[in-house]
Design a protein around this motif. Structure first.
Motif, PDB file in Angstrom:
ATOM      1  N   LEU A  57      51.137  52.095   9.057  1.00  0.00           N
ATOM      2  CA  LEU A  57      51.526  50.776   9.485  1.00  0.00           C
ATOM      3  C   LEU A  57      52.483  50.403   8.650  1.00  0.00           C
ATOM      4  O   LEU A  57      53.401  49.441   9.950  1.00  0.00           O
ATOM      5  CB  LEU A  57      49.989  49.490   9.311  1.00  0.00           C
ATOM      6  CG  LEU A  57      50.011  48.572   9.835  1.00  0.00           C
ATOM      7  CD1 LEU A  57      49.781  48.549  11.589  1.00  0.00           C
ATOM      8  CD2 LEU A  57      48.844  47.378   9.575  1.00  0.00           C
ATOM      9  N   ALA A  58      52.740  50.669   8.249  1.00  0.00           N
ATOM     10  CA  ALA A  58      53.779  49.730   7.224  1.00  0.00           C
ATOM     11  C   ALA A  58      55.279  50.596   7.371  1.00  0.00           C
ATOM     12  O   ALA A  58      56.304  49.771   6.819  1.00  0.00           O
ATOM     13  CB  ALA A  58      53.857  50.336   5.618  1.00  0.00           C
ATOM     14  N   LEU A 178      50.667  44.263  15.293  1.00  0.00           N
ATOM     15  CA  LEU A 178      50.993  44.505  13.938  1.00  0.00           C
ATOM     16  C   LEU A 178      50.273  43.778  12.909  1.00  0.00           C
ATOM     17  O   LEU A 178      49.678  44.147  12.330  1.00  0.00           O
ATOM     18  CB  LEU A 178      51.867  45.117  13.377  1.00  0.00           C
ATOM     19  CG  LEU A 178      53.412  45.901  14.103  1.00  0.00           C
ATOM     20  CD1 LEU A 178      53.968  46.249  14.163  1.00  0.00           C
ATOM     21  CD2 LEU A 178      52.278  47.445  14.434  1.00  0.00           C
ATOM     22  N   GLY A 179      50.138  42.562  13.439  1.00  0.00           N
ATOM     23  CA  GLY A 179      49.571  41.693  12.840  1.00  0.00           C
ATOM     24  C   GLY A 179      48.168  41.394  12.599  1.00  0.00           C
ATOM     25  O   GLY A 179      47.852  41.603  11.718  1.00  0.00           O
ATOM     26  N   LEU A 181      45.719  43.786  12.950  1.00  0.00           N
ATOM     27  CA  LEU A 181      45.961  45.632  11.924  1.00  0.00           C
ATOM     28  C   LEU A 181      45.962  44.809  10.434  1.00  0.00           C
ATOM     29  O   LEU A 181      45.461  45.827   9.954  1.00  0.00           O
ATOM     30  CB  LEU A 181      46.972  46.294  13.428  1.00  0.00           C
ATOM     31  CG  LEU A 181      46.373  47.015  14.469  1.00  0.00           C
ATOM     32  CD1 LEU A 181      47.783  47.778  14.926  1.00  0.00           C
ATOM     33  CD2 LEU A 181      45.415  47.334  14.855  1.00  0.00           C
ATOM     34  N   THR A 182      47.580  44.784  10.302  1.00  0.00           N
ATOM     35  CA  THR A 182      47.509  44.284   9.322  1.00  0.00           C
ATOM     36  C   THR A 182      45.981  43.430   8.754  1.00  0.00           C
ATOM     37  O   THR A 182      45.834  43.526   7.581  1.00  0.00           O
ATOM     38  CB  THR A 182      48.182  43.457   9.055  1.00  0.00           C
ATOM     39  OG1 THR A 182      49.778  44.532   9.378  1.00  0.00           O
ATOM     40  CG2 THR A 182      48.772  43.343   7.332  1.00  0.00           C
ATOM     41  N   ALA A 183      46.571  42.620   9.196  1.00  0.00           N
ATOM     42  CA  ALA A 183      44.793  41.087   8.806  1.00  0.00           C
ATOM     43  C   ALA A 183      43.517  42.673   8.698  1.00  0.00           C
ATOM     44  O   ALA A 183      42.594  41.893   7.652  1.00  0.00           O
ATOM     45  CB  ALA A 183      44.788  40.436  10.075  1.00  0.00           C
ATOM     46  N   GLY A 185      43.359  45.529   8.090  1.00  0.00           N
ATOM     47  CA  GLY A 185      42.666  46.589   6.917  1.00  0.00           C
ATOM     48  C   GLY A 185      43.334  47.593   7.655  1.00  0.00           C
ATOM     49  O   GLY A 185      43.313  48.602   7.167  1.00  0.00           O
ATOM     50  N   ASP A 187      45.488  50.361   7.964  1.00  0.00           N
ATOM     51  CA  ASP A 187      46.426  50.968   7.653  1.00  0.00           C
ATOM     52  C   ASP A 187      46.848  51.859   8.469  1.00  0.00           C
ATOM     53  O   ASP A 187      48.905  52.956   7.908  1.00  0.00           O
ATOM     54  CB  ASP A 187      46.463  51.343   6.202  1.00  0.00           C
ATOM     55  CG  ASP A 187      45.676  52.554   6.420  1.00  0.00           C
ATOM     56  OD1 ASP A 187      45.278  53.326   6.608  1.00  0.00           O
ATOM     57  OD2 ASP A 187      45.214  52.771   4.679  1.00  0.00           O
TER      58      ASP A 187
END
Length: 410
Positions: A57-58, A178-179, A181-183, A185, A187
């Motif tokens: 994800l990064a 992406l927002g 997916l980040t929330a 967790g 990765d």
């Protein structure tokens, strides 16, 4: 490559009607041409998706412009939010403690806790009283209004339940994805492969195939490929066969030297490098396109005339590349209904692509007929209309499906 036999109809499993080795058409012409659905059927039966790849994800923000497409569905790993939380700023209270409160009857709230939107609800509370419904006198808080159970609270799982499919396979990732997916967790996601595409410009300077390099590179990149551009090479059978058979590609696309002239040796070179499965398609423009394999990978030969090359890429080579990349193999152009200003004349037995533009009143009119070469008509057009082989044309006033070219607003 898929496990299906080359030439099997993907719907019925029957053998598709083409010769094992198409004849040499140089100086003779085509005795017949395969229908477009036969060519599409060969591609669908022969070409399957490459193994997907995992992307952290990064790394996704830097690669989003590649048009990343999910190879597998993404599911919520748990409830979201994972616990009850404040949906607004205020004080967390037990709703029962606010009964009867009003501006003329302030009610003390000894257990009130100040919270900000998004913070977990403290134990023993079930509502958030907004700041305008309370007053503070030093450490003491009083309610100036009542709150119902759950008011101002986002309940656990209210947004998503664990196991819910968030994004389906084939979904093209967007910044807002992406927002989320980040929330949650998450990765790592698995996305479609980026096939290695060798584009060979065949024929040497006289035919001008080098003018096609930029166009084909842009098209293949749009469809998820990583391009290696080779040539222009001379119209030499051995040189082309060597370029076709060289290792390191997942798909071969060659442009030029597919016609009926004596130096149109690309089909013969493909037969030498692997297999020439089909040569000639009932498609205008683009009727000298060919399909086969080279060095164990799918191969698509495109005509050297620019508009014929563009047409054959979109309907054949692009389909093969999109399948390799795990994408929808259909045309990537937005489809909208439109009404034609005047009749589009077509020949029965041949799929024809008309370049069209919108008029001031929202109808469409042809910019160039399928017989007219050159890319000027495509540049001036807003999109194209495909007329199927069984049709003799489209009458004026009929509704058609307009496929919008890349960059054309709907």
């Amino acid at each position: 490559m898929s496990s299906a036999r080359a030439g099997d109809d993907p719907a019925t499993g029957d053998r598709l009607p083409f010769a094992a080795s198409p004849p040499d058409v140089r100086g003779r012409g085509f005795s017949s041409r395969a229908a477009l659905p036969v060519m599409e059927g060969w591609i669908d039966a022969t070409v399957g998706p490459l193994p997907p790849r995992a992307v952290a994800l990064a790394d996704l923000p830097a690669t989003l412009a590649e048009g990343l497409v999910l190879a597998e569905p993404v599911k919520a790993p748990g409830d979201w939010p994972p616990a009850d939380r404040a949906a607004r700023d205020g004080v967390a209270v037990a709703s029962s403690d606010t009964l009867g409160a009003g501006s003329y009857n302030p009610v003390p709230l000894p257990g009130a806790v100040t919270v900000a939107a998004g913070e977990p609800m403290p134990p023993g509370t079930d509502a958030v009283l907004p700041v305008e419904a309370m007053q503070a006198d030093g450490p003491f808080v009083e309610a100036l209004g009542s709150a119902a159970p759950g008011e101002g609270v986002e309940r656990r799982g209210e947004g998503l339940r664990g196991g819910t499919v968030l994004l389906k396979a084939g979904h093209r990732l967007r910044p807002q994805d992406l927002g989320l997916l980040t929330a949650l967790g998450i990765d790592t996601v698995r996305v479609g492969a980026r096939p290695r595409v060798r584009i060979v410009l065949a024929g040497g300077p006289r035919s001008g195939p080098e003018t096609l390099g930029a166009m084909l590179t842009a098209l293949a990149t749009r469809d998820g490929g990583v391009v290696e551009l080779v040539g222009p090479l001379p119209a030499d059978r051995a040189a082309l066969a060597a370029a076709y058979a060289a290792p390191g590609a997942d798909l071969l696309i060659s442009a030029g030297r597919t016609g009926v002239g004596e130096d149109d040796v690309a089909p013969l070179a493909l037969a030498e490098a692997g297999q020439l499965a089909l040569h000639g398609v009932a498609l205008r423009p683009g009727d000298s396109a060919a399909l086969g394999t080279a060095g164990g990978v799918p191969a698509v030969l495109l005509p050297g005339e620019p508009m014929a090359c563009l047409t054959a890429y979109e309907l054949l080579a692009g389909r093969a590349l999109r399948r390799l990349a795990g994408r929808d193999p259909g045309l990537p152009h937005p489809a909208v209904p439109a009404v034609v200003v005047r009749k589009l004349v077509s020949e029965i037995g041949c799929t024809e692509l008309y370049r069209v533009r919108r008029t001031a009143d929202g109808m469409v009119e042809p910019v160039a007929s399928p017989h007219r070469p050159g890319l000027a008509g495509a540049v001036l057009a807003d999109g194209f209309v495909l007329i199927p082989a069984e049709s003799e044309g489209v009458p004026a006033g009929a509704t058609v499906t307009l496929r919008c070219f890349d960059g054309t607003s709907l």
